[in-house]
Design a protein around this motif. Structure first.
Motif, PDB file in Angstrom:
ATOM      1  N   LEU A 116       0.871  -1.170   0.000  1.00 18.28           N
ATOM      2  CA  LEU A 116       0.000   0.000   0.000  1.00 18.28           C
ATOM      3  C   LEU A 116       0.912   1.225   0.000  1.00 18.28           C
ATOM      4  N   PHE A 117       0.965   1.923  -1.113  1.00 18.88           N
ATOM      5  CA  PHE A 117       1.954   2.975  -1.350  1.00 18.88           C
ATOM      6  C   PHE A 117       1.275   4.333  -1.414  1.00 18.88           C
ATOM      7  N   GLY A 118       1.798   5.306  -0.659  1.00 14.47           N
ATOM      8  CA  GLY A 118       1.238   6.643  -0.620  1.00 14.47           C
ATOM      9  C   GLY A 118       1.886   7.568  -1.635  1.00 14.47           C
ATOM     10  N   PHE A 119       1.066   8.210  -2.444  1.00 13.34           N
ATOM     11  CA  PHE A 119       1.559   9.081  -3.516  1.00 13.34           C
ATOM     12  C   PHE A 119       0.966  10.466  -3.289  1.00 13.34           C
ATOM     13  N   LEU A 120       1.818  11.440  -2.966  1.00 14.32           N
ATOM     14  CA  LEU A 120       1.349  12.721  -2.476  1.00 14.32           C
ATOM     15  C   LEU A 120       1.877  13.888  -3.309  1.00 14.32           C
ATOM     16  N   GLY A 121       1.204  15.013  -3.183  1.00 14.43           N
ATOM     17  CA  GLY A 121       1.651  16.220  -3.859  1.00 14.43           C
ATOM     18  C   GLY A 121       0.558  17.261  -3.815  1.00 14.43           C
ATOM     19  N   GLY A 122       0.925  18.523  -3.965  1.00 15.06           N
ATOM     20  CA  GLY A 122      -0.066  19.583  -4.034  1.00 15.06           C
ATOM     21  C   GLY A 122      -0.847  19.501  -5.331  1.00 15.06           C
ATOM     22  N   ASN A 123      -1.836  20.363  -5.465  1.00 17.20           N
ATOM     23  CA  ASN A 123      -2.616  20.400  -6.702  1.00 17.20           C
ATOM     24  C   ASN A 123      -1.708  20.728  -7.877  1.00 17.20           C
ATOM     25  N   GLY A 124      -1.816  19.944  -8.950  1.00 14.65           N
ATOM     26  CA  GLY A 124      -0.999  20.181 -10.128  1.00 14.65           C
ATOM     27  C   GLY A 124       0.411  19.640 -10.049  1.00 14.65           C
ATOM     28  N   ALA A 125       0.684  18.788  -9.047  1.00 14.65           N
ATOM     29  CA  ALA A 125       2.047  18.282  -8.859  1.00 14.65           C
ATOM     30  C   ALA A 125       2.401  17.160  -9.828  1.00 14.65           C
ATOM     31  N   GLY A 126       1.389  16.527 -10.438  1.00 13.46           N
ATOM     32  CA  GLY A 126       1.657  15.444 -11.395  1.00 13.46           C
ATOM     33  C   GLY A 126       1.148  14.085 -10.968  1.00 13.46           C
ATOM     34  N   CYS A 145       0.565   3.671   5.283  1.00 13.65           N
ATOM     35  CA  CYS A 145       1.632   3.372   4.318  1.00 13.65           C
ATOM     36  C   CYS A 145       3.013   3.312   4.968  1.00 13.65           C
ATOM     37  N   GLU A 146       3.808   2.339   4.538  1.00 13.40           N
ATOM     38  CA  GLU A 146       5.213   2.278   4.952  1.00 13.40           C
ATOM     39  C   GLU A 146       6.089   3.116   4.040  1.00 13.40           C
ATOM     40  N   ASN A 147       5.719   3.207   2.773  1.00 12.94           N
ATOM     41  CA  ASN A 147       6.526   3.920   1.790  1.00 12.94           C
ATOM     42  C   ASN A 147       5.695   4.970   1.071  1.00 12.94           C
ATOM     43  N   VAL A 148       6.331   6.102   0.769  1.00 11.74           N
ATOM     44  CA  VAL A 148       5.623   7.212   0.142  1.00 11.74           C
ATOM     45  C   VAL A 148       6.511   7.891  -0.890  1.00 11.74           C
ATOM     46  N   CYS A 149       5.854   8.672  -1.751  1.00  7.41           N
ATOM     47  CA  CYS A 149       6.550   9.566  -2.665  1.00  7.41           C
ATOM     48  C   CYS A 149       5.797  10.894  -2.648  1.00  7.41           C
ATOM     49  N   ILE A 150       6.533  11.995  -2.504  1.00  7.24           N
ATOM     50  CA  ILE A 150       5.941  13.331  -2.559  1.00  7.24           C
ATOM     51  C   ILE A 150       6.446  14.032  -3.813  1.00  7.24           C
ATOM     52  N   LEU A 151       5.503  14.483  -4.637  1.00  6.24           N
ATOM     53  CA  LEU A 151       5.845  15.209  -5.852  1.00  6.24           C
ATOM     54  C   LEU A 151       5.696  16.714  -5.652  1.00  6.24           C
ATOM     55  N   ARG A 152       6.603  17.462  -6.263  1.00  3.62           N
ATOM     56  CA  ARG A 152       6.484  18.917  -6.339  1.00  3.62           C
ATOM     57  C   ARG A 152       6.850  19.343  -7.755  1.00  3.62           C
ATOM     58  N   GLU A 153       5.883  19.917  -8.453  1.00  5.47           N
ATOM     59  CA  GLU A 153       6.081  20.342  -9.838  1.00  5.47           C
ATOM     60  C   GLU A 153       6.657  19.207 -10.695  1.00  5.47           C
ATOM     61  N   GLY A 154       6.121  18.006 -10.467  1.00  2.00           N
ATOM     62  CA  GLY A 154       6.515  16.859 -11.276  1.00  2.00           C
ATOM     63  C   GLY A 154       7.770  16.149 -10.848  1.00  2.00           C
ATOM     64  N   VAL A 162       6.815  20.856   0.035  1.00  3.96           N
ATOM     65  CA  VAL A 162       5.911  21.359  -0.992  1.00  3.96           C
ATOM     66  C   VAL A 162       5.582  22.839  -0.773  1.00  3.96           C
ATOM     67  N   GLY A 163       5.454  23.216   0.497  1.00  9.72           N
ATOM     68  CA  GLY A 163       5.302  24.616   0.873  1.00  9.72           C
ATOM     69  C   GLY A 163       4.121  25.305   0.231  1.00  9.72           C
ATOM     70  N   GLU A 164       4.419  26.380  -0.482  1.00 10.36           N
ATOM     71  CA  GLU A 164       3.369  27.237  -0.993  1.00 10.36           C
ATOM     72  C   GLU A 164       2.492  26.576  -2.036  1.00 10.36           C
ATOM     73  N   GLN A 165       2.903  25.424  -2.555  1.00 13.45           N
ATOM     74  CA  GLN A 165       2.074  24.722  -3.553  1.00 13.45           C
ATOM     75  C   GLN A 165       0.859  24.076  -2.908  1.00 13.45           C
ATOM     76  N   TYR A 166       0.952  23.807  -1.618  1.00 12.68           N
ATOM     77  CA  TYR A 166      -0.107  23.046  -0.979  1.00 12.68           C
ATOM     78  C   TYR A 166      -1.361  23.891  -0.809  1.00 12.68           C
ATOM     79  N   GLU A 167      -2.486  23.356  -1.221  1.00 16.43           N
ATOM     80  CA  GLU A 167      -3.766  24.040  -1.063  1.00 16.43           C
ATOM     81  C   GLU A 167      -4.753  23.127  -0.347  1.00 16.43           C
TER      82      GLU A 167
END
Length: 299
Positions: free
Chosen positions: A30-40, A197-206, A294-299
């Motif tokens: 079970l893998f967590g895939f994260l990112g702000g809006n528009g991150a990809g 989740c044990e493992n995750v990926c955070i995207l920022r601008e792709g 991610v900072g300011e990208q997060y909404e």
């Protein structure tokens, strides 16, 4: 065997939506895939499913590229819901089950199992448009798992659900993993990802700005959280070296500190001032890490 993304890039004209993404997700994880809006995130999901082609790189599942011949093994819950509002729940889910290669009897068995699990048996012959948003979400989830997929992509599966139904859905997702399904899911609720989740990926601008085992990520992040509750004013702590963030609340405060050693300096200072009710050092939360990366990208 695994879901593998190797140097995956997706460009839309001059815009790079996903840039050189590398992931290895073992089966039954079970893998967590994260990112702000528009991150990809959604673009990546669509590439995995073969709905759009990547510009560069390779995507394989168990050594093969996903195609229509494997569709009966794959489930997808898109962020944009896609039920037919005029159709009744039963006819809609039976139809979708048949599209996945199920017989009517097989689909009925799974349909009744899931309706009972989600406590919506009475909605079997109701039109989708007659259901609440939360119950529509349950039916949408059932549509993505009725054929017992081996790979399941969930894009914001808990949005629109009240806390009770979120817990019900989370239990279902965890059970599917235990039964052997590989699940990749995104959520804006960091607590859900952290819990599941044990493992995750955070995207920022792709770009993957954080990737790997969550426990290891927390250890290498460096910063710690410190909760203090005392019978005296703690505002002086805000000016101490190594205090990065200070939030005051009734009879206490929450700090973000640069490292664990700073906590001992703070403890030595406050021990001389009065009675301490609480002094608790914690690892950073996934929310802390997400906001930092991610900072300011997060909404």
């Amino acid at each position: 065997m695994s879901l593998s993304l190797s140097n995956v890039t997706k460009k839309f004209g001059e815009h790079t939506a996903v840039n050189q993404l590398n992931l290895e997700i073992p089966n039954q994880e079970l893998f967590g895939f994260l990112g702000g809006n528009g991150a990809g995130k959604t673009t990546t999901f669509r590439m995995i499913l073969g709905l759009i082609d990547q510009t560069e790189g390779n995507i394989t599942w168990n050594g093969e590229r996903i195609n229509y011949d494997q569709s009966h093994l794959i489930g997808y819950l898109p962020e944009e819901r896609g039920l037919y509002p005029k159709l009744r729940v039963k006819e809609q889910l039976l139809y979708l089950g048949k599209l996945r290669g199920m017989t009517k009897q097989e689909a009925l068995v799974q349909l009744n199992k899931w309706l009972e699990r989600f406590r919506v048996e009475s909605y079997l012959n109701k039109r989708v448009e007659e259901l609440s948003k939360g119950n529509q979400q349950k039916i949408q989830f059932i549509s993505s798992v009725i054929h017992q997929p081996k790979l399941l992509i969930l894009d914001e599966p808990f949005s629109g659900l009240d806390p009770i139904n979120v817990e019900m859905m989370k239990d279902a997702v965890l059970d599917l993993t235990e039964e052997g399904t590989t699940i990749v899911f995104s959520s804006h609720q960091m607590d859900d990802v952290e819990q599941m989740c044990e493992n995750v990926c955070i995207l920022r601008e792709g770009n993957a700005v954080v990737k790997g085992n969550l426990k290891d990520i927390k250890k290498t992040f460096g910063r710690k959280n410190l909760h203090i509750n005392a019978d005296f004013n703690l505002d002086f702590i805000e000016e101490m070296d190594g205090v990065l963030n200070y939030k005051k609340y009734n009879n206490g405060c929450k700090l973000q500190i640069a490292n664990e050693q700073i906590s001992q300096t703070i403890l030595a200072q406050i021990q001389q001032k009065g009675f301490i009710r609480k002094f608790e050092l914690e690892e950073p939360s996934l929310h802390d890490i997400f906001i930092e990366k991610v900072g300011e990208q997060y909404e």
